[in-house]
Design a protein around this motif. Structure first.
Motif, short mmCIF file in Angstrom:
data_model
loop_
_atom_site.label_atom_id
_atom_site.label_comp_id
_atom_site.label_asym_id
_atom_site.label_seq_id
_atom_site.Cartn_x
_atom_site.Cartn_y
_atom_site.Cartn_z
N PHE A 13 0.84 -1.20 0.00
CA PHE A 13 0.00 0.00 0.00
C PHE A 13 0.88 1.25 0.00
CE2 PHE A 13 -2.66 3.14 2.30
CZ PHE A 13 -3.75 3.15 1.46
N VAL A 36 -0.96 -0.69 -5.39
CA VAL A 36 -1.76 -0.32 -4.22
C VAL A 36 -2.95 -1.26 -4.10
CG1 VAL A 36 -3.06 1.49 -3.08
CG2 VAL A 36 -1.05 2.08 -4.41
N THR A 40 -4.80 -4.59 -1.24
CA THR A 40 -6.14 -4.97 -0.76
C THR A 40 -6.39 -6.46 -0.98
OG1 THR A 40 -7.29 -4.44 -2.82
CG2 THR A 40 -7.03 -2.66 -1.24
N LEU A 43 -4.55 -8.19 1.83
CA LEU A 43 -5.25 -7.95 3.09
C LEU A 43 -6.49 -8.84 3.20
CD1 LEU A 43 -5.61 -6.21 5.69
CD2 LEU A 43 -7.00 -4.68 4.33
N LEU A 44 -7.30 -8.85 2.13
CA LEU A 44 -8.53 -9.65 2.16
C LEU A 44 -8.22 -11.12 2.37
CD1 LEU A 44 -10.59 -7.96 -0.70
CD2 LEU A 44 -11.34 -8.25 1.65
N ILE A 47 -7.12 -11.92 5.87
CA ILE A 47 -8.22 -11.90 6.84
C ILE A 47 -8.94 -13.24 6.87
CG2 ILE A 47 -10.54 -10.94 7.17
CD1 ILE A 47 -9.28 -8.21 6.40
N LEU A 75 -14.58 -11.82 -2.67
CA LEU A 75 -14.37 -10.37 -2.68
C LEU A 75 -13.11 -10.03 -3.47
CD1 LEU A 75 -15.16 -9.26 0.98
CD2 LEU A 75 -16.71 -9.60 -0.92
N VAL A 82 -12.66 -5.26 -10.74
CA VAL A 82 -12.74 -3.80 -10.63
C VAL A 82 -11.41 -3.17 -11.06
CG1 VAL A 82 -12.85 -1.93 -8.96
CG2 VAL A 82 -14.53 -3.77 -8.88
N VAL A 86 -10.53 -0.37 -13.96
CA VAL A 86 -9.88 0.91 -13.69
C VAL A 86 -8.59 1.03 -14.50
CG1 VAL A 86 -8.74 2.26 -11.91
CG2 VAL A 86 -10.87 1.12 -11.39
N PHE B 133 -19.83 -4.29 0.74
CA PHE B 133 -19.02 -4.59 -0.43
C PHE B 133 -19.75 -4.21 -1.71
CE2 PHE B 133 -16.50 -6.94 -3.48
CZ PHE B 133 -15.23 -6.61 -3.05
N PHE B 136 -19.19 -0.69 -2.37
CA PHE B 136 -17.90 -0.48 -3.02
C PHE B 136 -17.99 -0.77 -4.52
CE2 PHE B 136 -14.20 -2.97 -4.55
CZ PHE B 136 -13.31 -1.93 -4.76
N VAL B 137 -18.67 -1.87 -4.88
CA VAL B 137 -18.75 -2.23 -6.30
C VAL B 137 -19.53 -1.16 -7.07
CG1 VAL B 137 -19.64 -3.91 -7.94
CG2 VAL B 137 -18.50 -4.69 -5.87
N GLU B 140 -17.43 1.92 -7.47
CA GLU B 140 -16.45 1.82 -8.54
C GLU B 140 -17.11 1.94 -9.90
OE1 GLU B 140 -13.33 2.44 -7.05
OE2 GLU B 140 -12.88 1.36 -8.87
N THR B 171 -9.67 6.57 -7.42
CA THR B 171 -9.37 5.14 -7.30
C THR B 171 -8.67 4.87 -5.97
OG1 THR B 171 -9.18 5.01 -9.68
CG2 THR B 171 -8.26 3.20 -8.44
N PHE B 175 -9.77 2.49 -2.79
CA PHE B 175 -8.92 1.52 -2.07
C PHE B 175 -9.02 1.75 -0.57
CE2 PHE B 175 -5.82 1.43 -5.89
CZ PHE B 175 -6.75 0.73 -6.62
N LEU B 176 -9.02 3.02 -0.17
CA LEU B 176 -9.17 3.32 1.26
C LEU B 176 -10.46 2.70 1.77
CD1 LEU B 176 -8.09 7.08 1.40
CD2 LEU B 176 -6.71 5.09 1.95
N VAL B 178 -12.16 0.18 0.51
CA VAL B 178 -12.19 -1.29 0.50
C VAL B 178 -11.33 -1.83 1.64
CG1 VAL B 178 -10.30 -1.94 -1.08
CG2 VAL B 178 -12.40 -3.22 -1.09
N ILE B 179 -10.26 -1.13 1.99
CA ILE B 179 -9.48 -1.57 3.15
C ILE B 179 -10.33 -1.45 4.42
CG2 ILE B 179 -7.50 -0.98 4.62
CD1 ILE B 179 -5.98 -0.28 2.06
N ALA B 182 -12.69 -4.31 4.45
CA ALA B 182 -12.01 -5.56 4.82
C ALA B 182 -11.79 -5.63 6.33
CB ALA B 182 -10.68 -5.66 4.08
N LEU B 191 -20.66 -8.35 6.08
CA LEU B 191 -20.58 -7.26 5.11
C LEU B 191 -21.87 -6.47 5.09
CD1 LEU B 191 -18.76 -9.21 2.29
CD2 LEU B 191 -17.85 -7.30 3.60
#
Lengths: 114, 586
Positions: A13, A36, A40, A43-44, A47, A75, A82, A86, B133, B136-137, B140, B171, B175-176, B178-179, B182, B191
């Motif tokens: 990150f 970056v 994620t 991380l996912l 977890i 996820l 996604v 992007v 989640f 988030f989708v 995006e 973007t 990410f912030l 989605v973290i 999570a 969720l």
């Protein structure tokens, strides 16, 4: 293992963000954005990880066997999709920027100020 | 309701796929019609959903995966009046965008229509989603289509640059988020917003919870363009086509605010309520700094669309102060304010679009006095400027007055003073622009020769002025239609009802009904509002009496247009917010 995975996620990150800040090339920016986002994914997955557990393909294993969390894997897959979208849009913009400005240096464009 | 809610997202998405598949064979006109029909259908479905909701909360479990024993195992839309109402507002704005843009946006091949419909589906889905989640989708989905729509004029260098800045910073914002999602999942195993909120209510407020809250809030604040995450917005809205700006400025930033509402009332409702005063302080300071900085930067702009972009930033700052009150009064106030002010801002962008078409330029210095013949546009712009200043008998007045009351009760009169100062400066800035462009009064630059950037057109077509008039009418109507305060009260009550929402969303209880309305603004609000408008007019007169724009070298230097700088500021901002939340939830 798990602590290391969280460390890797944090590192990816931060190093990705540093890359975006320092990059002098739009393709580099796009790659750093992907870095970056990779944090994620890590991380996912970290977890949902359970030590000694099997992959969550329930057809192939006996009932009662511990499995890692399938939700975070779903996820992550969504996250990958996604990210692909992007990255495609960013790369398309980079190609157009190169056509228009003749350079990929984001700082050399500078039509927007103040 | 159950049957219709998924269609609200499905109809625009499927139509987008259809247009993408056959668009190049059927021509731009048919694509125009198809896109408009799908958007109208989406708006109609939302009206039906809202009507059948009767002001309650209702979960819709997609695919029939209902909760078992109060544990959510599927994915849901959690319909509440605030979310459905905002979705309806967005769909209505998109209808006007498509009408306004038909003809001016290049219809061959019809990429704009596809992107606009995907954008709509993403925004509407975000409003309805009851699952982090999926939020988030959808987030995006709307972001990616917005990046492309912003940069749709690929021949313009500035459009590409603005779109790139928009895309990369937003973007990172995702990410912030989605973290944060999570981390919420790591703690709660859920969720679903209600489920996660239920677990967090009963768990400890430790470092993990604070970090998750900070990441989620920062993610949504990037989209809302709160200082210091606002840098991208001025670039993006300055270069996006005016038609797209109608829906961008009217609704997209506000979705970031809705995301914050879902986070602080839904997921983290328990921990936030325990530390309400400290959390309130964080958001109020962020909101007021944004409002003031946005107003000052708008004042310093020569480029009309960039000026309006900063106006948008300032208003979102005011909306955030409403959320910060963490009360029914605060959310109710911004429910009214968002709609009225969104319509007013969209009308301003629509006017600038007309100016651009008729005069071929968007810089105040180049346009000085050239808009004298555009009487209708000038009148519309001036009216919208007065609405932005909170003119009485308009929706913006009602929203602003309700917000002032909520601020007075929540944090004290000083916040109201700051908010009024920012609003007056915004109104003055817009009135100065009107005076300069449409009346030729003195400002920024001498009247002289100018080269149109694009070929000026001799007429304003009805497809451009009719949406402008409708937007202005709606901005005024939001203040005088009876029942607005009642609807806002219901929406705010349900959106802030943390525990009740959890029970309803997880199928443990029926949704309570709510009654009552927000109290009407008292007399002193009318006086304050008239004072604000008078202050705005006075300031505008003062500005028109001076040559040139303020230099503000240091502030302008921050808005450098450089991507690397923006991302560095974003990271610093996220660190500041993280620290602030750590202190607030200690």
């Amino acid at each position: 293992v798990t602590v290391l995975a969280y460390g890797v996620a944090g590192w990816l990150f931060l190093v990705g963000l540093a890359g975006i800040v320092r990059s002098r090339n739009l393709i580099g920016v796009v790659i750093c954005v992907s870095v970056v986002q990779s944090s994620t994914y890590v991380l996912l997955l970290a977890i949902g990880y359970r030590s000694g557990a099997k992959a969550p393909i329930l057809a192939d294993i006996k009932g009662g066997t511990p499995v890692v969390d399938p939700v975070v894997q779903a996820l992550t897959l969504t996250d990958v999709v996604v990210e692909a979208t992007v990255a495609a849009v960013l790369l398309a913009l980079a190609v157009q920027a190169h056509k228009r400005f003749g350079t990929l240096d984001p700082d050399a464009m500078g039509e927007l100020r103040g | 309701v159950n049957v219709l809610a998924p269609l609200v997202v499905a109809v625009p998405l499927l139509t987008a796929a259809l247009i993408a598949a056959v668009g190049r064979f059927v021509g731009g006109r048919l694509a125009d019609v198809l896109a408009l029909a799908a958007t109208l259908a989406c708006a109609g479905l939302l009206v039906a959903v809202l009507a059948r909701l009767h002001g309650r909360i209702e979960p819709v479990w997609l695919g029939g995966w209902h909760p078992r024993d109060g544990v959510a195992i599927g994915v849901s839309f959690t319909l509440d009046p605030l979310g459905v109402g905002l979705a309806l507002f967005i769909a209505a704005l998109m209808v006007l965008t498509l009408i306004y843009g038909s003809g001016s946006l290049d219809p061959e091949p019809p990429h704009v229509h596809v992107l606009a419909l995907v954008f709509l589906a993403g925004m509407v889905g975000f409003c309805l989603s009851g699952d982090l989640f999926n939020m988030f989708v959808f987030f995006e989905l709307m972001s990616v289509s917005a990046f492309a729509l912003t940069g749709i004029d690929i021949d313009e260098g500035a459009a590409l640059e603005g779109s790139l800045n928009f895309a990369v910073t937003n973007t990172i914002g995702s990410f912030l988020a989605v973290i944060g999602i999570a981390l919420v999942y790591a703690r709660t195993g859920a969720l679903n917003i209600a489920q996660a909120g239920h677990v967090l209510d009963h768990g400890p407020v430790d470092g993990l919870v604070v970090v998750a809250l900070a990441f989620l809030v920062c993610g949504f604040l990037v989209k809302a363009a709160i200082v210091p995450f606002h840098l991208w917005l001025a670039d993006a809205y300055a270069v996006a086509p005016a038609a797209i700006c109608i829906v961008l400025a009217g609704a997209m930033s506000e979705l970031g605010v809705l995301g914050v509402v879902r986070v602080v009332f839904g997921v983290f409702g328990g921990p936030v309520a325990e530390h309400a005063d400290a959390v309130r302080a964080v958001f109020v300071v962020a909101g007021l700094v944004t409002a003031v900085l946005g107003a000052v930067m708008a004042y310093a702009q020569d480029h009309l669309k960039r000026m309006l972009a900063f106006v948008t930033i300032a208003h979102v700052g005011l909306f955030l102060t409403g959320v910060a009150m963490l009360s029914v009064a605060g959310i109710g106030a911004i429910a009214v304010y968002v709609v009225a002010d969104g319509c007013g801002k969209a009308a301003l962008f629509a006017c600038v679009g007309i100016v651009q078409r008729r005069l071929g330029h968007v810089r105040m210095s180049a346009l000085r006095g050239r808009g004298r013949e555009l009487r209708f546009t000038g009148a519309a712009f001036t009216l919208a400027a007065l609405i932005a200043a909170g003119l009485p008998l308009t929706g913006a007045f009602l929203g602003k007055a309700l917000l002032d009351d909520a601020l007075t009760h929540g944090v004290g009169a000083w916040a109201v003073v700051v908010a009024i100062g920012a609003t007056a400066l915004l109104g003055a800035t817009l009135l100065r622009a009107a005076g300069c462009v449409f009346l030729g009064w003195r400002s920024s630059a001498p009247e002289g020769d100018y080269d149109p950037l694009t070929e000026p057109q001799p007429t304003t077509p009805i497809r451009m002025w009719a949406p402008t008039a409708i937007l202005l009418a709606a901005a005024i109507a939001a203040g005088i239609v009876p029942g607005v305060r009642h609807a806002a009260h219901v929406a705010a009550t349900q959106a802030t009802a943390h525990t009740a929402t959890e029970h309803v969303a997880l199928g443990n209880a029926a949704s309570p009904t709510t009654h009552g309305a927000l109290t009407a603004p008292p007399t002193h609000d009318w006086l304050l509002s008239l004072l604000t408008a008078a202050l705005a007019i006075g300031l505008a007169a003062f500005m028109l009496g001076r040559e040139g724009l303020p230099r503000l070298t240091a502030l302008r230097a921050i808005h450098s247009g450089r991507l690397g700088d923006y991302v560095a500021v974003l990271c610093a901002g996220a660190a500041i917010f993280g620290g602030a939340f750590a202190l607030a939830l200690q």
